[in-house]
Design a protein around this motif. Structure first.
Motif, short mmCIF file in Angstrom:
data_model
loop_
_atom_site.label_atom_id
_atom_site.label_comp_id
_atom_site.label_asym_id
_atom_site.label_seq_id
_atom_site.Cartn_x
_atom_site.Cartn_y
_atom_site.Cartn_z
N VAL A 102 1.05 -1.17 -0.02
CA VAL A 102 -0.10 -0.11 0.01
C VAL A 102 0.95 1.12 -0.17
O VAL A 102 1.77 1.42 1.10
N GLU A 103 0.46 2.16 -1.15
CA GLU A 103 1.66 3.19 -1.46
C GLU A 103 1.12 4.35 -0.41
O GLU A 103 -0.27 4.56 -0.65
N PHE A 104 1.55 5.11 0.46
CA PHE A 104 0.91 5.73 1.84
C PHE A 104 0.03 7.23 0.29
O PHE A 104 -1.05 7.28 1.44
N ASP A 105 0.62 7.63 -0.42
CA ASP A 105 -0.33 8.10 -1.35
C ASP A 105 -1.44 7.61 -1.85
O ASP A 105 -2.60 8.55 -1.93
N ASP A 106 -1.62 6.35 -2.24
CA ASP A 106 -2.92 5.57 -2.25
C ASP A 106 -3.95 4.81 -1.60
O ASP A 106 -5.26 4.55 -1.57
N ALA A 107 -3.28 5.05 -0.09
CA ALA A 107 -4.03 4.92 0.84
C ALA A 107 -5.60 5.13 0.74
O ALA A 107 -6.07 6.31 0.79
N GLU A 108 -5.89 4.34 0.91
CA GLU A 108 -7.62 4.86 1.74
C GLU A 108 -7.72 5.78 2.93
O GLU A 108 -6.34 5.32 3.73
N SER A 109 -8.03 7.14 2.69
CA SER A 109 -8.14 8.01 3.83
C SER A 109 -9.55 8.50 4.17
O SER A 109 -10.85 8.38 4.08
N TYR A 110 -8.89 9.30 5.18
CA TYR A 110 -10.87 9.81 6.70
C TYR A 110 -10.03 10.58 6.83
O TYR A 110 -9.72 10.29 7.87
N GLU A 111 -11.81 11.72 7.27
CA GLU A 111 -10.80 12.78 7.90
C GLU A 111 -12.00 12.89 8.34
O GLU A 111 -13.42 13.27 8.71
N PRO A 112 -11.86 12.38 10.01
CA PRO A 112 -13.83 11.94 11.09
C PRO A 112 -13.55 14.03 11.53
O PRO A 112 -14.94 13.99 11.40
N GLU A 113 -12.54 14.62 11.45
CA GLU A 113 -12.76 16.17 11.70
C GLU A 113 -11.93 16.89 11.00
O GLU A 113 -11.09 16.24 11.05
N GLU A 114 -12.10 17.44 10.87
CA GLU A 114 -11.23 18.64 10.00
C GLU A 114 -10.07 18.91 10.92
O GLU A 114 -9.79 19.38 11.43
N GLY A 115 -8.99 19.04 9.92
CA GLY A 115 -7.19 18.55 10.41
C GLY A 115 -7.51 16.70 11.02
O GLY A 115 -5.91 16.87 11.02
N TRP A 116 -8.22 16.07 11.56
CA TRP A 116 -7.87 14.88 11.77
C TRP A 116 -7.69 13.91 10.93
O TRP A 116 -8.80 13.11 10.16
N GLY A 117 -6.76 13.77 10.15
CA GLY A 117 -6.91 12.72 9.12
C GLY A 117 -6.08 11.25 9.72
O GLY A 117 -5.78 11.15 10.62
N ARG A 118 -7.16 10.47 8.65
CA ARG A 118 -6.21 9.09 9.17
C ARG A 118 -5.73 8.35 7.78
O ARG A 118 -6.50 8.30 6.86
N ARG A 119 -4.97 7.07 7.82
CA ARG A 119 -4.85 6.56 6.43
C ARG A 119 -4.85 4.96 7.06
O ARG A 119 -4.51 5.12 7.57
N ALA A 120 -5.72 4.32 6.01
CA ALA A 120 -5.18 2.65 6.14
C ALA A 120 -4.47 2.03 5.02
O ALA A 120 -4.72 2.26 4.40
N LEU A 121 -3.51 1.66 6.44
CA LEU A 121 -2.11 1.20 5.65
C LEU A 121 -1.89 -0.16 5.63
O LEU A 121 -3.20 -0.78 5.14
#
Length: 114
Positions: A4-23
């Motif tokens: 899984v390349e970081f830039d291609d990982a599924e991402s989600y932002e539960p709240e503004e500025g709180w980013g998450r990426r599924a590795l």
């Protein structure tokens, strides 16, 4: 092998500025990279998954109902299944961490919350 390349990982932002990426992960365990803006805290919550939270950059404060621990760079904490907790960035700088969940989970944990 399943890279899984970081830039291609599924991402989600539960709240503004709180980013998450599924590795890379599986049904047995998942890795989620996250960043927290200054002053941000997740809500107090619990889940069926055991969790290890590793601080990669900055400082993270992990609160449970009984304890509070401050994680500095490369420190970690283990949380039991169903242990209520929240993770806070109490500093004025961005914080970055890595959560490991067993069994694995998807972003549905956050998206399906009421």
């Amino acid at each position: 092998m399943k890279p899984v390349e970081f830039d291609d990982a599924e991402s989600y932002e539960p709240e503004e500025g709180w980013g998450r990426r599924a590795l890379a992960g599986s049904d047995e365990f998942t890795f989620e990279w996250f960043e927290k803006p200054p002053g941000h805290s997740s809500p107090m919550h619990d889940h069926e998954n055991e969790q290890v939270c590793l601080c990669l950059e900055g400082e993270l404060v992990v609160h449970t109902e009984d304890e509070t621990v401050t994680l500095e760079e490369y420190d970690s904490v283990w949380l039991e299944s169903w242990e209520s907790h929240r993770v806070e960035n109490a500093s004025e700088e961005r914080a970055v961490g890595l959560d490991v969940f067993a069994p694995g989970r998807s972003f549905d944990f956050w998206t399906d919350r009421e």
